[in-house]
Design an enzyme around this catalytic site. Structure first.
Site, PDB file in Angstrom:
ATOM      1  N   HIS A  36      -1.900  -1.157 -21.498  1.00  0.00           N
ATOM      2  CA  HIS A  36      -2.663  -0.946 -20.257  1.00  0.00           C
ATOM      3  C   HIS A  36      -1.949   0.008 -19.300  1.00  0.00           C
ATOM      4  O   HIS A  36      -0.927  -0.329 -18.697  1.00  0.00           O
ATOM      5  CB  HIS A  36      -2.898  -2.300 -19.566  1.00  0.00           C
ATOM      6  CG  HIS A  36      -3.709  -2.200 -18.324  1.00  0.00           C
ATOM      7  ND1 HIS A  36      -5.086  -2.119 -18.334  1.00  0.00           N
ATOM      8  CD2 HIS A  36      -3.356  -2.148 -17.015  1.00  0.00           C
ATOM      9  CE1 HIS A  36      -5.531  -2.035 -17.093  1.00  0.00           C
ATOM     10  NE2 HIS A  36      -4.495  -2.041 -16.274  1.00  0.00           N
ATOM     11  N   HIS A  69      -2.915   3.530 -16.423  1.00  0.00           N
ATOM     12  CA  HIS A  69      -3.922   4.432 -15.826  1.00  0.00           C
ATOM     13  C   HIS A  69      -3.231   5.781 -15.625  1.00  0.00           C
ATOM     14  O   HIS A  69      -2.519   5.961 -14.640  1.00  0.00           O
ATOM     15  CB  HIS A  69      -4.366   3.946 -14.440  1.00  0.00           C
ATOM     16  CG  HIS A  69      -4.900   2.551 -14.386  1.00  0.00           C
ATOM     17  ND1 HIS A  69      -6.222   2.268 -14.175  1.00  0.00           N
ATOM     18  CD2 HIS A  69      -4.283   1.341 -14.489  1.00  0.00           C
ATOM     19  CE1 HIS A  69      -6.401   0.953 -14.155  1.00  0.00           C
ATOM     20  NE2 HIS A  69      -5.229   0.366 -14.343  1.00  0.00           N
ATOM     21  N   GLU A 100     -13.920   3.323 -18.236  1.00  0.00           N
ATOM     22  CA  GLU A 100     -14.090   2.234 -17.272  1.00  0.00           C
ATOM     23  C   GLU A 100     -15.443   2.288 -16.554  1.00  0.00           C
ATOM     24  O   GLU A 100     -15.884   3.347 -16.110  1.00  0.00           O
ATOM     25  CB  GLU A 100     -12.973   2.292 -16.223  1.00  0.00           C
ATOM     26  CG  GLU A 100     -12.982   1.087 -15.306  1.00  0.00           C
ATOM     27  CD  GLU A 100     -11.780   1.084 -14.386  1.00  0.00           C
ATOM     28  OE1 GLU A 100     -10.941   0.181 -14.514  1.00  0.00           O
ATOM     29  OE2 GLU A 100     -11.675   1.988 -13.535  1.00  0.00           O
ATOM     30  N   SER A 144     -20.584  -2.212  -7.925  1.00  0.00           N
ATOM     31  CA  SER A 144     -21.173  -3.519  -7.610  1.00  0.00           C
ATOM     32  C   SER A 144     -22.551  -3.361  -6.969  1.00  0.00           C
ATOM     33  O   SER A 144     -23.307  -4.313  -6.883  1.00  0.00           O
ATOM     34  CB  SER A 144     -20.244  -4.285  -6.674  1.00  0.00           C
ATOM     35  OG  SER A 144     -20.017  -3.520  -5.501  1.00  0.00           O
ATOM     36  N   HIS A 174     -14.126  -2.678 -14.692  1.00  0.00           N
ATOM     37  CA  HIS A 174     -13.085  -2.607 -13.663  1.00  0.00           C
ATOM     38  C   HIS A 174     -12.608  -3.992 -13.227  1.00  0.00           C
ATOM     39  O   HIS A 174     -11.417  -4.278 -13.300  1.00  0.00           O
ATOM     40  CB  HIS A 174     -13.550  -1.780 -12.456  1.00  0.00           C
ATOM     41  CG  HIS A 174     -12.509  -1.696 -11.389  1.00  0.00           C
ATOM     42  ND1 HIS A 174     -12.511  -2.528 -10.300  1.00  0.00           N
ATOM     43  CD2 HIS A 174     -11.396  -0.939 -11.279  1.00  0.00           C
ATOM     44  CE1 HIS A 174     -11.454  -2.255  -9.551  1.00  0.00           C
ATOM     45  NE2 HIS A 174     -10.758  -1.287 -10.119  1.00  0.00           N
ATOM     46  N   HIS A 215      -9.900  -5.995 -15.866  1.00  0.00           N
ATOM     47  CA  HIS A 215      -8.972  -6.621 -14.911  1.00  0.00           C
ATOM     48  C   HIS A 215      -9.576  -7.969 -14.518  1.00  0.00           C
ATOM     49  O   HIS A 215     -10.786  -8.076 -14.330  1.00  0.00           O
ATOM     50  CB  HIS A 215      -8.843  -5.773 -13.640  1.00  0.00           C
ATOM     51  CG  HIS A 215      -8.165  -4.445 -13.841  1.00  0.00           C
ATOM     52  ND1 HIS A 215      -8.837  -3.254 -13.799  1.00  0.00           N
ATOM     53  CD2 HIS A 215      -6.869  -4.130 -14.054  1.00  0.00           C
ATOM     54  CE1 HIS A 215      -7.982  -2.255 -13.977  1.00  0.00           C
ATOM     55  NE2 HIS A 215      -6.778  -2.755 -14.142  1.00  0.00           N
ATOM     56  N   GLU A 267      -6.465 -10.802 -10.413  1.00  0.00           N
ATOM     57  CA  GLU A 267      -5.173 -10.170 -10.148  1.00  0.00           C
ATOM     58  C   GLU A 267      -4.545 -10.739  -8.867  1.00  0.00           C
ATOM     59  O   GLU A 267      -3.349 -10.999  -8.837  1.00  0.00           O
ATOM     60  CB  GLU A 267      -5.407  -8.651 -10.015  1.00  0.00           C
ATOM     61  CG  GLU A 267      -4.162  -7.837  -9.722  1.00  0.00           C
ATOM     62  CD  GLU A 267      -4.434  -6.335  -9.752  1.00  0.00           C
ATOM     63  OE1 GLU A 267      -5.622  -5.945  -9.853  1.00  0.00           O
ATOM     64  OE2 GLU A 267      -3.457  -5.559  -9.677  1.00  0.00           O
TER      65      GLU A 267
HETATM   66  C1  BEZ Z   1     -17.492  -0.985  -6.175  1.00  0.00           C
HETATM   67  O1  BEZ Z   1     -18.262  -1.875  -5.907  1.00  0.00           O
HETATM   68  O2  BEZ Z   1     -17.856   0.060  -6.693  1.00  0.00           O
HETATM   69  C2  BEZ Z   1     -16.014  -1.195  -5.883  1.00  0.00           C
HETATM   70  C3  BEZ Z   1     -15.609  -2.371  -5.303  1.00  0.00           C
HETATM   71  C4  BEZ Z   1     -14.269  -2.569  -5.044  1.00  0.00           C
HETATM   72  C5  BEZ Z   1     -13.347  -1.604  -5.343  1.00  0.00           C
HETATM   73  C6  BEZ Z   1     -13.762  -0.413  -5.920  1.00  0.00           C
HETATM   74  C7  BEZ Z   1     -15.101  -0.208  -6.185  1.00  0.00           C
HETATM   75 FE   FE2 Z   2      -4.763  -1.724 -14.176  1.00  0.00          FE
END
Ligand code: BEZ
Ligand code: FE2
Length: 404
Positions: A62, A64, A142, A146, A181, A208, A211
């Protein structure tokens, strides 16, 4: 044919001495040096330096690469200020992270013996570097998002990236894969589509998970530091999923969960029951104030991984292992060192579904040679001295070719 000879060989049966390994691009034979040279009289014999141990190439499940330009930009110490700093600086960091920066980090990994890694790819920026590096790369495309209103656009972009990684030619040693993600940042509808896609094409899958304690509080109660974060950046104040719903979405497909520091006993039991695995990133967890994964209590296969330079200070796997030894004082040190060496070899290969990670006939001829300053007095400390004394390995082979 080549025959490599080192004082010790790290095999699935432990460290053995008096043997050599014959290889082309794959491991062909393991036997005494006398028998190997009789069987393969024309072979090129390579003698490792004195006090050397032949390991299978190491595996970082893992990382990035896209965040490799970060040195002192991002805020370390606590998770939420760090995440805010990622959002605020993402464009600048991505802009500064050109191919030469990422290639140089692949080389740094290679100098520490990493011959395979799992790269989490948010934008596909590292594809060319991953095609060019001799290392095996499992490219985890990835998925993030949301907000249901943008779901189609985000999913379309994600599919294009998956498609591009599927088209890489076999010389690039790239395996296409999928990453989610996190529970807080991926809408459940998108999540389900991505899990189905992974299943349909048998692609490695990673996410993930749990965390930080802020993540737990947000998913459980819709409260805490994430509430402010979502109000500020996304104009919402309710989580899109909860912990159970998220974890259950992976029930039928073994997944590589990253971190799990804040997972409780019940969740860990479920992760074990469904044959999932964990990436444990000791320095990332410490630098972002996330806590310690109680590895002494879990009976789940785990890798030790560096995460990206967005939450670390190097991609050197031995720096990570030494930090792990310091973090987990609960476990006897030589025993922990053995567990760590297995986590970056056989277990890492199982997780990424690669035909490497052990010195056995038929496996890829990927090797990392570690040279110790003296021969250890006790065989049961070989893993420990390997971790404590190695900054860089002395030789690296991938697919039978020498790269270091
Ligand atoms: C999103 O909803 O795209 C998002 C939420 C938290 C961190 C990064 C992206
Ligand atoms: Fe990571």
């Amino acid at each position: 044919m080549n025959i490599i000879v080192a004082e010790y060989i790290y095999t699935p049966d432990g460290f053995v001495s008096g043997l050599g390994v014959a290889f082309g691009d794959k491991i062909e034979d393991i036997d005494s040096i006398g028998l190997l040279s009789a069987k393969y009289p024309d072979a090129n014999i390579i003698y490792a330096k004195p006090h050397s141990i032949l390991y299978p190439g190491f595996i970082n499940t893992h990382v990035h690469l896209e965040f490799s330009a970060n040195k002192t930009t991002l805020a370390y110490g606590d998770f939420m200020p760090w995440l805010d700093s990622v959002i605020d600086n993402r464009d600048d960091l991505m802009g500064a992270c050109d191919n030469s920066v990422m290639s140089s980090e692949c080389e740094n990994m290679m100098k520490s013996g990493i011959t395979s890694f799992g790269a989490i790819s948010s934008f596909g920026n590292e594809l060319e570097v991953c095609e060019k590096t001799p290392q095996r790369v499992v490219l985890f495309n990835e998925l993030i998002g949301s907000n249901a209103s943008y779901a189609d656009i985000l999913y379309g972009d994600f599919l294009n990236r998956v498609d591009a990684s599927m088209k890489c030619d076999s010389h690039s040693r790239i395996t296409p894969a999928i990453a989610i993600h996190s529970p807080y940042s991926v809408h459940p509808i998108l999540l389900q589509k991505a899990v189905n896609l992974a299943k349909e094409h048998s692609l490695p899958l990673s996410a993930h998970l749990l965390e930080s304690s802020a993540e737990r509080e947000w998913l459980e109660c819709g409260e805490g530091e994430f509430k402010e974060f979502f109000q500020k950046y996304f104009n919402t104040s309710v989580p899109v999923t909860n912990i159970d719903e998220f974890i259950h979405a992976f029930d039928t497909y073994p997944t590589h969960f990253v971190h799990c520091v804040q997972a409780n006993e019940k969740e860990l039991a479920h992760i074990k029951e469904k044959n999932h695995t964990i990436a444990h990133c000791p320095r990332s967890n410490r630098y972002l104030g996330c806590g310690r994964l109680a590895i002494e209590d879990i009976d789940i296969p785990f890798s030790i991984a560096t995460d990206g330079l967005s939450s670390n200070d190097s991609l050197n796997i031995f720096d990570e292992l030494r930090a792990g030894l310091m973090l987990h004082q609960q476990v006897p040190i030589a025993e922990l060192a053995d567990k760590f060496m297995e986590s970056i070899t056989a277990i890492g290969a199982d997780i990424l579904r690669l035909n490497c990670g052990t010195i056995e006939v038929g496996k890829e001829a990927d090797f990392a040679i570690v040279t110790l300053p003296q021969m250890p007095q006790r065989k049961e400390e070989l893993s420990l001295w390997t971790i404590l004394h190695t900054k860089e390995v002395s030789e690296v082979y991938i697919g039978g070719e020498k790269y270091v």
